[in-house]
Design a protein around this motif. Structure first.
Motif, mmCIF file in Angstrom:
data_model
loop_
_atom_site.group_PDB
_atom_site.id
_atom_site.type_symbol
_atom_site.label_atom_id
_atom_site.label_comp_id
_atom_site.label_asym_id
_atom_site.label_seq_id
_atom_site.Cartn_x
_atom_site.Cartn_y
_atom_site.Cartn_z
ATOM 1 N N ALA A 275 73.225 58.659 64.251
ATOM 2 C CA ALA A 275 72.435 59.266 65.354
ATOM 3 C C ALA A 275 71.057 59.559 65.211
ATOM 4 C CB ALA A 275 73.236 60.427 65.833
ATOM 5 N N ILE A 276 70.745 59.827 63.870
ATOM 6 C CA ILE A 276 69.361 60.233 63.351
ATOM 7 C C ILE A 276 68.849 59.020 62.759
ATOM 8 C CG2 ILE A 276 68.203 61.395 61.260
ATOM 9 C CD1 ILE A 276 70.707 63.147 61.287
ATOM 10 N N ASN A 277 69.569 58.193 62.644
ATOM 11 C CA ASN A 277 68.690 56.813 62.233
ATOM 12 C C ASN A 277 68.261 55.755 63.586
ATOM 13 O OD1 ASN A 277 68.536 57.098 59.404
ATOM 14 N ND2 ASN A 277 70.539 56.475 59.084
ATOM 15 N N THR A 278 68.930 56.415 64.576
ATOM 16 C CA THR A 278 68.640 55.733 65.959
ATOM 17 C C THR A 278 67.830 56.627 66.708
ATOM 18 O OG1 THR A 278 70.865 56.267 66.690
ATOM 19 C CG2 THR A 278 70.601 54.024 65.720
ATOM 20 N N GLY A 279 67.212 57.651 66.353
ATOM 21 C CA GLY A 279 66.168 58.688 67.183
ATOM 22 C C GLY A 279 66.816 59.882 67.505
ATOM 23 N N LEU A 280 67.771 60.443 67.238
ATOM 24 C CA LEU A 280 68.289 61.942 67.277
ATOM 25 C C LEU A 280 67.180 62.900 66.681
ATOM 26 C CD1 LEU A 280 71.517 63.767 67.351
ATOM 27 C CD2 LEU A 280 69.760 64.518 65.928
ATOM 28 N N GLN A 281 66.570 63.550 67.299
ATOM 29 C CA GLN A 281 65.281 64.548 66.924
ATOM 30 C C GLN A 281 65.837 65.800 66.151
ATOM 31 O OE1 GLN A 281 63.092 64.923 70.198
ATOM 32 N NE2 GLN A 281 62.526 62.926 70.508
ATOM 33 N N ILE A 282 65.454 66.179 65.230
ATOM 34 C CA ILE A 282 65.659 67.478 64.420
ATOM 35 C C ILE A 282 64.496 68.313 64.633
ATOM 36 C CG2 ILE A 282 66.435 68.549 62.394
ATOM 37 C CD1 ILE A 282 67.491 65.774 61.628
ATOM 38 N N GLU A 283 64.321 69.352 65.164
ATOM 39 C CA GLU A 283 63.343 70.391 65.486
ATOM 40 C C GLU A 283 63.570 71.582 64.382
ATOM 41 O OE1 GLU A 283 59.941 72.159 67.134
ATOM 42 O OE2 GLU A 283 60.753 70.165 67.206
ATOM 43 N N VAL A 284 62.389 71.636 63.646
ATOM 44 C CA VAL A 284 62.320 72.787 62.688
ATOM 45 C C VAL A 284 61.190 73.567 63.209
ATOM 46 C CG1 VAL A 284 61.909 73.473 60.220
ATOM 47 C CG2 VAL A 284 63.191 71.501 60.568
ATOM 48 N N ASN A 285 61.841 74.909 63.660
ATOM 49 C CA ASN A 285 60.972 75.738 64.425
ATOM 50 C C ASN A 285 60.061 76.529 63.362
ATOM 51 O OD1 ASN A 285 60.431 78.950 65.080
ATOM 52 N ND2 ASN A 285 60.446 77.833 66.901
ATOM 53 N N LYS A 286 60.442 76.792 62.430
ATOM 54 C CA LYS A 286 59.498 77.401 61.346
ATOM 55 C C LYS A 286 59.804 77.566 59.832
ATOM 56 C CE LYS A 286 56.543 81.402 60.916
ATOM 57 N NZ LYS A 286 56.148 83.044 61.607
ATOM 58 N N THR A 287 59.159 77.103 58.824
ATOM 59 C CA THR A 287 59.520 77.217 57.498
ATOM 60 C C THR A 287 58.783 78.359 56.903
ATOM 61 O OG1 THR A 287 57.567 75.684 56.894
ATOM 62 C CG2 THR A 287 59.655 74.559 57.538
ATOM 63 N N PHE A 288 59.576 78.918 55.669
ATOM 64 C CA PHE A 288 58.871 79.903 55.119
ATOM 65 C C PHE A 288 59.195 79.413 53.536
ATOM 66 C CE2 PHE A 288 60.242 81.845 58.988
ATOM 67 C CZ PHE A 288 59.643 83.197 59.251
ATOM 68 N N PRO A 289 58.224 79.879 52.894
ATOM 69 C CA PRO A 289 58.318 79.791 51.376
ATOM 70 C C PRO A 289 59.222 80.640 50.522
ATOM 71 C CG PRO A 289 56.267 80.906 51.812
ATOM 72 C CD PRO A 289 56.946 80.533 53.092
ATOM 73 N N PHE A 290 59.663 80.205 49.459
ATOM 74 C CA PHE A 290 60.796 80.736 48.705
ATOM 75 C C PHE A 290 60.596 82.201 48.813
ATOM 76 C CE2 PHE A 290 63.075 82.147 44.931
ATOM 77 C CZ PHE A 290 64.346 82.009 45.450
ATOM 78 N N ALA A 291 59.342 82.667 48.440
ATOM 79 C CA ALA A 291 58.840 84.051 48.358
ATOM 80 C C ALA A 291 59.009 84.901 49.196
ATOM 81 C CB ALA A 291 57.397 83.982 47.542
ATOM 82 N N GLN A 292 59.177 84.396 50.614
ATOM 83 C CA GLN A 292 59.142 85.099 51.853
ATOM 84 C C GLN A 292 60.681 84.731 52.431
ATOM 85 O OE1 GLN A 292 55.967 83.930 54.446
ATOM 86 N NE2 GLN A 292 54.285 84.215 52.896
ATOM 87 N N TYR A 293 61.749 84.886 51.478
ATOM 88 C CA TYR A 293 63.181 84.642 51.998
ATOM 89 C C TYR A 293 63.510 85.916 53.000
ATOM 90 C CZ TYR A 293 64.345 87.877 48.432
ATOM 91 O OH TYR A 293 64.366 88.821 47.418
ATOM 92 N N LYS A 294 62.936 86.940 52.626
ATOM 93 C CA LYS A 294 63.591 88.199 53.599
ATOM 94 C C LYS A 294 62.766 87.987 55.036
ATOM 95 C CE LYS A 294 64.448 91.885 50.135
ATOM 96 N NZ LYS A 294 64.291 93.022 49.751
ATOM 97 N N GLU A 295 61.448 87.615 54.956
ATOM 98 C CA GLU A 295 60.927 87.374 56.160
ATOM 99 C C GLU A 295 61.622 86.355 57.161
ATOM 100 O OE1 GLU A 295 59.453 87.827 53.499
ATOM 101 O OE2 GLU A 295 57.386 88.635 53.362
ATOM 102 N N ALA A 296 62.089 85.258 56.466
ATOM 103 C CA ALA A 296 62.618 84.119 56.844
ATOM 104 C C ALA A 296 63.887 84.687 57.752
ATOM 105 C CB ALA A 296 63.025 83.093 55.955
#
Length: 321
Positions: A275-296
């Motif tokens: 499905a991913i290779n034929t167009g399924l979309q993956i939305e990542v809302n937000k990324t956090f750096p490792f140091a901010q794992y608690k905030e994440a």
């Protein structure tokens, strides 16, 4: 190497960074340099002690289930992968192990090749929610153009996959989501979108063949009001007590309460990758750096976002072997 652990059940304040030795791999395992780890509700359910019947109460515990990264070393019996491969996958024992660490040793059977056109953050977002979406569709049985399906909490991680995977089946899909996520629900295939900030789905006149409560906020008792006499309520976020209770109740009613328990497998990962290779979309809302794992985790636990939240490791991280 750096890893995140905790020594007691609790909120994000029990999480801490520790230094651990680089794992040694067994013949059937690979050593992976972790690039991204996605956050799932299971992470904080275990950390808060809600799953202690399954996770046990032995500490320290690690956190994080699915990840993406690069293979650093392969065990003697591993033939499907080699050093340098970009992969994604899950820890083998989700109740005992954790992926939020710079390096991880996992069986080669719990990882898959990362599609080259997606990011590590997107790849880390596939396994847990994708497997849940596929399992949910399998539990729905024979669905067709006459099937009326309600997806409550439709634009989180599982909903993102579920809506897109349901679209080819031509069922009528009603998605319940927030104002800001309505466009995503429509883009991913919902026929009708209900904004829960303006309308209460339980007060509408429609009845449904299948209701799946991805938010965990509707509940079977409420859902019964808008279920057809012969229908399914799918529960992918059950409380431990609901698992046996649902089996007993189902004997006496046509409105079935079905608990979804899923594990990523080669079969459902192959379906997802296709499905991913034929167009399924993956939305990542937000990324956090490792140091901010608690905030994440604080951000993820508040909810209300679209898609997935991911913690990324930057190249500045160092490890001690």
């Amino acid at each position: 190497m750096k890893a995140i652990t905790y020594h007691q059940f609790g909120n994000t304040d029990v999480l801490q960074t520790v230094e651990e030795s680089l794992p040694t791999i067994q013949a059937n395992q690979v050593l992976i340099k972790v690039k991204a780890v996605s956050i799932n509700p299971l992470d904080w359910k275990i950390r808060k002690g809600e799953m202690k019947l399954m996770s046990g109460s032995k500490f320290p515990k690690h956190t994080g289930v699915d990840f993406a990264g690069i293979i650093e070393e392969t065990g003697a019996s591993v033939t499907r992968f080699q050093k340098g491969d970009e992969v994604f996958g899950v820890v083998k024992n989700t109740m005992k192990e954790g992926a939020l660490t710079e390096y991880i040793a996992v069986p080669a059977t719990t990882i898959w090749q990362k599609p080259s056109h997606i990011t590590y953050a997107q790849a880390a977002s596939i396994a847990v929610v994708g497997a849940a979406a596929i399992t949910a569709i399998q539990k729905m049985g024979n669905i067709n153009a006459q099937s009326n399906i309600l997806v409550n909490g439709a634009t989180g991680g599982v909903g993102m996959f579920l809506l897109q995977l349901l679209t080819p089946r031509a069922a009528s899909i009603t998605a319940v989501t927030s104002t800001h996520a309505m466009d995503f629900a429509k883009k991913w295939g919902a026929n009708i979108v209900v904004d829960y900030t303006k309308q209460h789905v339980l007060q509408q006149k429609n009845n449904y063949d299948i209701i799946i409560d991805l938010s965990g906020k509707m509940g079977y008792a409420n859902a019964r009001k808008i279920m057809k006499p012969q229908s399914l309520f799918l529960n992918p976020v059950p409380k431990p007590i609901e698992i046996p209770a649902s089996l007993i109740k189902n004997v006496f009613t046509g409105k079935k309460h079905v608990v979804i328990l899923s594990n990523p497998s080669s079969k459902n990962m192959d379906m997802l990758l296709n499905a991913i290779n034929t167009g399924l979309q993956i939305e990542v809302n937000k990324t956090f750096p490792f140091a901010q794992y608690k905030e994440a985790y604080l951000y993820a636990e508040k909810g209300g976002y679209t898609g997935k939240v991911v913690i990324e490791f930057n190249e500045a991280s160092t490890h001690n072997s």
